[in-house]
Design an enzyme around this catalytic site. Structure first.
Site, PDB file in Angstrom:
ATOM      1  CE  LYS A  59      -4.498  -1.307   0.499  1.00 62.64           C
ATOM      2  NZ  LYS A  59      -5.524  -0.877  -0.363  1.00 62.64           N
ATOM      3  CB  SER A 314      -1.265  -8.123  -0.800  1.00 66.54           C
ATOM      4  OG  SER A 314      -2.058  -8.872   0.062  1.00 66.54           O
TER       5      SER A 314
END
Length: 421
Positions: A59, A314
């Site tokens: 992110k 992720s």
């Protein structure tokens, strides 16, 4: 049929610009062969380790690319975001690096560990506002704050600069992989990562089959693609908090429906089993969303034999307090844990008979609640039983019926089961 539209598609040039902006800011995470899963599936399985990224998720890429591109006036006005997890940390760290003030809205029930991480990454540049019970409540307040203070809202996924920043993951994969990639598995929440990475691959590696993976309890992209329009789910299972959204982005929906070869879902219990397997076999710690791509491999076991496969891990922002819930969900999915309400005769020796004559030699009682009821012939007990092998369950059920026990199997009663798990 899908409707036609002039949808935005991130250009390779813009993603390369983002890569230049992020140089020295984000970690060029490793693309690592994984021998455990390579052996399991007879393929060359490689993990893109965004779980090792700064702030422990990808992110930071989109957040920094977005915030760094703001005008001086916009930076002076400050930025705002709403998040209970990785996006908040990415925004916080970006603001600390860029010396930009941020107001981050988080739901009031957000675990303290996540709040403290945001505060740690943002330092004096971040103000945290805990408000509302849900993400939607926090986002509503964040948008209201933006309007009142002329601040810039930093979206978690549905933004061109955010998508382009996430797309740099794809560039790194192709730079580091010395051979053609046959399959790419990536997680989908709102679709920012999938949109950016898929755009890179469709340009530079069009032969690669790109598989998006969602949790079964929040199939927002899969459902929208089936309906041909971006559709909001009525309700979701929020367990996979890094990928559980009720609605994907408008930009990301248009990109994903044209660039992805398939979108599949995996049960939350399988995600938990995968998390435990990654930790126990390879000492890899991932959050639920971080295990999505690996959990989907079993659905493609025949197709990927002998192929080069990349899975994107992720993130690794997993709260240790969730460990027992993760183990519980895994055991339930694997068919190794079972809950019953058993109405025992209220007489001495009834429980002893159950232990000796009903339980198998390796069955273990891991939960037991019983209170003797006065003036009743039978008293209900809530019993949780853990078994070593899935096949042991049939024998247990047979013995319970042979003893003519009055019982209910709660694993098949979601209305009651939700009070236990």
């Amino acid at each position: 049929m899908y409707k036609t539209s002039q949808a935005y598609s991130p250009s390779l040039e813009n993603i390369k610009v983002a890569q230049t902006i992020l140089k020295g800011i984000v970690t060029h995470t490793p693309l690592m062969p994984n021998f455990t899963y390579s052996d399991k599936f007879g393929a060359k399985i490689m993990f893109k380790r965004e779980d090792l990224q700064v702030v422990r998720s990808y992110k930071i890429r989109g957040a920094y690319n977005k915030i760094s591109g703001l005008s001086a006036e916009e930076k002076d006005s400050g930025v705002v975001c709403a998040s209970a997890g990785n996006h908040a940390q990415g925004v916080a760290h970006s603001c600390h690096l860029l010396k930009v003030k941020a107001t981050i809205f988080m739901p009031a029930p957000t675990p303290r560990q996540k709040v403290e991480q945001v505060r740690f990454f943002g330092k004096e540049f971040v103000e945290i506002v805990l408000v509302g019970d849900t993400f939607d409540d926090a986002q509503k307040e964040a948008i209201s704050f933006c309007n009142q203070h002329s601040s810039v809202f930093i979206p978690p996924f549905d933004d061109q600069k955010v998508i382009e920043g996430q797309g740099t993951v794809g560039l790194e994969i192709l730079e580091d992989c010395g051979s053609p990639i046959d399959y790419l598995f990536l997680p989908i929440g709102g679709g920012g990562l999938a949109s950016g990475v898929a755009s890179v691959f469709k340009t530079l590696s069009p032969q690669t089959k790109i598989i998006g993976v969602e949790p079964a309890g929040a199939p927002a992209m899969k459902n929208s693609m089936a309906l041909g329009q971006n559709t909001k789910l009525d309700s979701i299972d929020k367990f996979v908090d890094g990928a559980a959204v009720q609605q994907v982005g408008d930009l990301t929906f248009e990109i994903c429906r044209t660039h992805l070869d398939a979108v599949v879902t995996v049960p939350e219990g399988l995600i938990c089993s995968t998390m435990l397997e990654l930790y126990n076999r390879d000492a890899i710690v991932v959050e639920p969303a971080g295990a999505l791509s690996v959990a989907a491999l079993a659905q493609f076991a025949e197709e990927i034999k002998g192929k080069n496969v990349v899975c994107i891990l992720s993130g690794s922002n997993n709260d240790i307090s969730r460990t027992e819930e993760i183990r519980e969900r895994s055991l339930l999915y694997e068919g190794l844990k079972h809950y019953f309400i058993v109405r025992f005769p209220q007489r001495a020796g009834a429980l002893k008979e159950f232990l000796v004559e009903v339980l198998g030699p390796t069955d273990d009682i891991v939960h037991f609640e019983y209170t003797k009821k006065t003036a009743r012939e039978k008293g209900p007990a809530l019993i949780g039983i853990e078994q070593q092998h899935k096949a042991d369950f049939d024998g247990l059920m047979q013995r319970m019926k042979e003893k003519d026990l009055n019982f209910e199997y709660l694993n098949e009663r979601p209305d009651l089961f939700g009070f236990i798990v």
